[in-house]
Design a protein around this motif. Structure first.
Motif, PDB file in Angstrom:
ATOM      1  N   SER A 155      61.974  55.637  23.453  1.00 43.93           N
ATOM      2  CA  SER A 155      60.747  55.886  22.699  1.00 43.93           C
ATOM      3  C   SER A 155      59.531  55.286  23.390  1.00 43.93           C
ATOM      4  O   SER A 155      59.632  54.312  24.142  1.00 43.93           O
ATOM      5  N   ALA A 156      58.374  55.854  23.098  1.00 47.01           N
ATOM      6  CA  ALA A 156      57.127  55.330  23.656  1.00 47.01           C
ATOM      7  C   ALA A 156      56.844  53.932  23.136  1.00 47.01           C
ATOM      8  O   ALA A 156      56.382  53.063  23.886  1.00 47.01           O
ATOM      9  N   THR A 157      57.117  53.696  21.851  1.00 46.25           N
ATOM     10  CA  THR A 157      56.861  52.370  21.289  1.00 46.25           C
ATOM     11  C   THR A 157      57.793  51.322  21.889  1.00 46.25           C
ATOM     12  O   THR A 157      57.375  50.201  22.181  1.00 46.25           O
ATOM     13  N   GLY A 158      59.065  51.696  22.065  1.00 45.53           N
ATOM     14  CA  GLY A 158      60.001  50.780  22.690  1.00 45.53           C
ATOM     15  C   GLY A 158      59.604  50.473  24.126  1.00 45.53           C
ATOM     16  O   GLY A 158      59.659  49.320  24.573  1.00 45.53           O
ATOM     17  N   MET A 159      59.197  51.509  24.850  1.00 48.38           N
ATOM     18  CA  MET A 159      58.751  51.314  26.227  1.00 48.38           C
ATOM     19  C   MET A 159      57.540  50.384  26.280  1.00 48.38           C
ATOM     20  O   MET A 159      57.434  49.524  27.166  1.00 48.38           O
ATOM     21  N   ALA A 160      56.625  50.540  25.329  1.00 46.50           N
ATOM     22  CA  ALA A 160      55.428  49.698  25.294  1.00 46.50           C
ATOM     23  C   ALA A 160      55.798  48.233  25.070  1.00 46.50           C
ATOM     24  O   ALA A 160      55.227  47.334  25.696  1.00 46.50           O
ATOM     25  N   CYS A 161      56.750  47.985  24.176  1.00 45.36           N
ATOM     26  CA  CYS A 161      57.168  46.606  23.906  1.00 45.36           C
ATOM     27  C   CYS A 161      57.981  46.014  25.058  1.00 45.36           C
ATOM     28  O   CYS A 161      57.825  44.835  25.397  1.00 45.36           O
ATOM     29  N   LEU A 162      58.844  46.823  25.656  1.00 45.69           N
ATOM     30  CA  LEU A 162      59.652  46.332  26.768  1.00 45.69           C
ATOM     31  C   LEU A 162      58.806  46.029  28.005  1.00 45.69           C
ATOM     32  O   LEU A 162      59.077  45.068  28.731  1.00 45.69           O
ATOM     33  N   ALA A 163      57.787  46.836  28.235  1.00 46.28           N
ATOM     34  CA  ALA A 163      56.983  46.694  29.454  1.00 46.28           C
ATOM     35  C   ALA A 163      56.259  45.356  29.529  1.00 46.28           C
ATOM     36  O   ALA A 163      55.933  44.887  30.624  1.00 46.28           O
ATOM     37  N   VAL A 164      55.998  44.733  28.386  1.00 40.10           N
ATOM     38  CA  VAL A 164      55.307  43.443  28.400  1.00 40.10           C
ATOM     39  C   VAL A 164      56.288  42.276  28.284  1.00 40.10           C
ATOM     40  O   VAL A 164      55.869  41.129  28.121  1.00 40.10           O
ATOM     41  N   CYS A 218      66.632  47.637  18.345  1.00 41.79           N
ATOM     42  CA  CYS A 218      66.019  48.954  18.303  1.00 41.79           C
ATOM     43  C   CYS A 218      64.623  48.838  17.706  1.00 41.79           C
ATOM     44  O   CYS A 218      64.221  47.773  17.235  1.00 41.79           O
ATOM     45  N   MET A 219      63.882  49.914  17.755  1.00 43.75           N
ATOM     46  CA  MET A 219      62.623  49.995  17.042  1.00 43.75           C
ATOM     47  C   MET A 219      62.910  50.613  15.681  1.00 43.75           C
ATOM     48  O   MET A 219      63.913  51.288  15.483  1.00 43.75           O
ATOM     49  N   ARG A 220      62.026  50.344  14.741  1.00 40.10           N
ATOM     50  CA  ARG A 220      62.165  50.974  13.436  1.00 40.10           C
ATOM     51  C   ARG A 220      60.796  51.447  12.960  1.00 40.10           C
ATOM     52  O   ARG A 220      59.825  50.710  13.002  1.00 40.10           O
ATOM     53  N   ILE A 221      60.708  52.696  12.528  1.00 44.82           N
ATOM     54  CA  ILE A 221      59.450  53.232  12.035  1.00 44.82           C
ATOM     55  C   ILE A 221      59.204  52.698  10.622  1.00 44.82           C
ATOM     56  O   ILE A 221      60.063  52.813   9.753  1.00 44.82           O
ATOM     57  N   VAL A 222      58.036  52.076  10.422  1.00 44.72           N
ATOM     58  CA  VAL A 222      57.724  51.525   9.102  1.00 44.72           C
ATOM     59  C   VAL A 222      56.725  52.384   8.335  1.00 44.72           C
ATOM     60  O   VAL A 222      56.676  52.332   7.112  1.00 44.72           O
ATOM     61  N   ASP A 223      55.940  53.176   9.041  1.00 44.75           N
ATOM     62  CA  ASP A 223      55.057  54.123   8.357  1.00 44.75           C
ATOM     63  C   ASP A 223      54.378  55.006   9.398  1.00 44.75           C
ATOM     64  O   ASP A 223      54.438  54.746  10.595  1.00 44.75           O
ATOM     65  N   SER A 224      53.727  56.059   8.906  1.00 40.38           N
ATOM     66  CA  SER A 224      53.115  57.045   9.780  1.00 40.38           C
ATOM     67  C   SER A 224      51.936  57.690   9.081  1.00 40.38           C
ATOM     68  O   SER A 224      51.925  57.820   7.850  1.00 40.38           O
ATOM     69  N   THR A 225      50.956  58.106   9.862  1.00 43.31           N
ATOM     70  CA  THR A 225      49.811  58.840   9.315  1.00 43.31           C
ATOM     71  C   THR A 225      49.967  60.342   9.525  1.00 43.31           C
ATOM     72  O   THR A 225      49.002  61.091   9.363  1.00 43.31           O
ATOM     73  N   ARG A 226      51.143  60.797   9.854  1.00 42.10           N
ATOM     74  CA  ARG A 226      51.332  62.232  10.120  1.00 42.10           C
ATOM     75  C   ARG A 226      50.862  63.123   8.967  1.00 42.10           C
ATOM     76  O   ARG A 226      50.254  64.166   9.228  1.00 42.10           O
ATOM     77  N   PRO A 227      51.083  62.748   7.690  1.00 42.76           N
ATOM     78  CA  PRO A 227      50.596  63.619   6.613  1.00 42.76           C
ATOM     79  C   PRO A 227      49.072  63.706   6.534  1.00 42.76           C
ATOM     80  O   PRO A 227      48.540  64.627   5.906  1.00 42.76           O
ATOM     81  N   LEU A 228      48.364  62.756   7.142  1.00 42.52           N
ATOM     82  CA  LEU A 228      46.900  62.727   7.068  1.00 42.52           C
ATOM     83  C   LEU A 228      46.238  63.498   8.206  1.00 42.52           C
ATOM     84  O   LEU A 228      45.029  63.716   8.182  1.00 42.52           O
ATOM     85  N   SER A 229      47.011  63.896   9.186  1.00 43.07           N
ATOM     86  CA  SER A 229      46.459  64.590  10.348  1.00 43.07           C
ATOM     87  C   SER A 229      46.333  66.090  10.076  1.00 43.07           C
ATOM     88  O   SER A 229      47.193  66.684   9.415  1.00 43.07           O
TER      89      SER A 229
END
Length: 274
Positions: free
Chosen positions: A141-150, A112-123
């Protein structure tokens, strides 16, 4: 070793044990649990962060261990990925300052993917906050799709085999077969970035209402992480959003990969083995 040094070491270990036992903690949490003065905790945390044993997340401001400890209640990110977070978050912060939309950094963690951090509070655009260390379905997920596609078709088939029937991290969650999913991979390869699978609505109980585009981060040559940019799904279609924001997202991913090699070359071999 002096008595003062011994006492500092003992208190540092106490802080690590507290973080391992209780998971993500604030300064106040550590003060209550360790019975150490806040000023001392701040100083010791600074040393632990400098040595990459602890990190403070941008997303929620909490402290977390970045190493595996026996008493750990929360799973740390893989040890060889600790440098990725150190490097990626400053670049993600720069990106959010530039485009204003927030970014998440995810690592590939097993199946699986795992979220390690986010800038959401800064937006300036307030959205549902992602939960650090949350497991994310790689197929949806978009991140998973990005990793799988390559990755190769055979590698994707192996991920499908290993997650078959799993209603949390597998394709079964969406009622897809591998044959039905592969056209989505081909689309991601053609456009050069990942988006959420149409039926994926995040990892919350209710639809999080978000859309995302993501590109892989080459962790010493391996697509074992990704950075995404997030916005409310009702605001714009991914194709339109990507026309304006894909290039800065790709540039952030490229710089993260370059920074990893420059700043942490000693981590290259462990990362290549994952």
């Amino acid at each position: 070793m002096t008595e003062l040094a011994n006492r500092s070491l003992d208190r540092g270990i106490t802080i690590l044990e507290s973080l391992a036992r209780n998971g993500a903690s604030s300064l106040a949490d550590l003060h209550r649990d360790c019975d150490i003065a806040k000023s001392t905790i701040r100083r010791l945390l600074g040393t632990l962060i400098e040595h990459r044993l602890v990190r403070r997340s941008v997303s929620d401001g909490l402290y977390r261990v970045t190493i595996a400890l026996p008493a750990g209640a929360n799973e740390p990110i893989p040890q060889e990925m600790a440098s990725l977070t150190d490097v990626a978050m400053p670049r993600a912060v720069e990106l959010t300052k530039e485009v204003e939309w927030p970014s998440d950094v995810h690592v590939l963690d097993g199946l699986c993917m795992r979220i390690v951090d986010s800038t959401r509070p800064l937006s300036p655009f307030h959205m549902y906050r992602g939960i650090i260390n949350r497991r994310i379905n790689m197929f949806g997920s978009a991140t998973g799709m990005a990793c799988l596609a390559v990755r190769t078709d055979s590698e994707i088939a192996e991920y499908d085999r290993l997650t078959a029937g799993n209603m949390s991290i597998g394709l079964s969650r969406f009622g897809y077969t591998l044959k039905q999913f592969m056209p989505e991979i081909e689309k991601a390869r053609a456009r050069g970035y990942g988006i959420r699978l149409g039926v994926y609505r995040g990892e919350t109980m209710l639809d999080d209402g978000l859309a995302a585009i993501a590109v892989p981060i080459n962790v010493y040559g391996q697509p074992n992480a990704a950075i995404s940019m997030i916005w409310p799904r009702a605001f714009q279609e991914p194709e339109e959003f990507a026309k304006r924001h894909l290039k800065p997202l790709e540039e952030a991913a490229r710089r993260i990969a370059e920074d990893l090699v420059t700043l942490f070359p000693q981590d290259a071999e462990p990362a290549r083995r994952t």
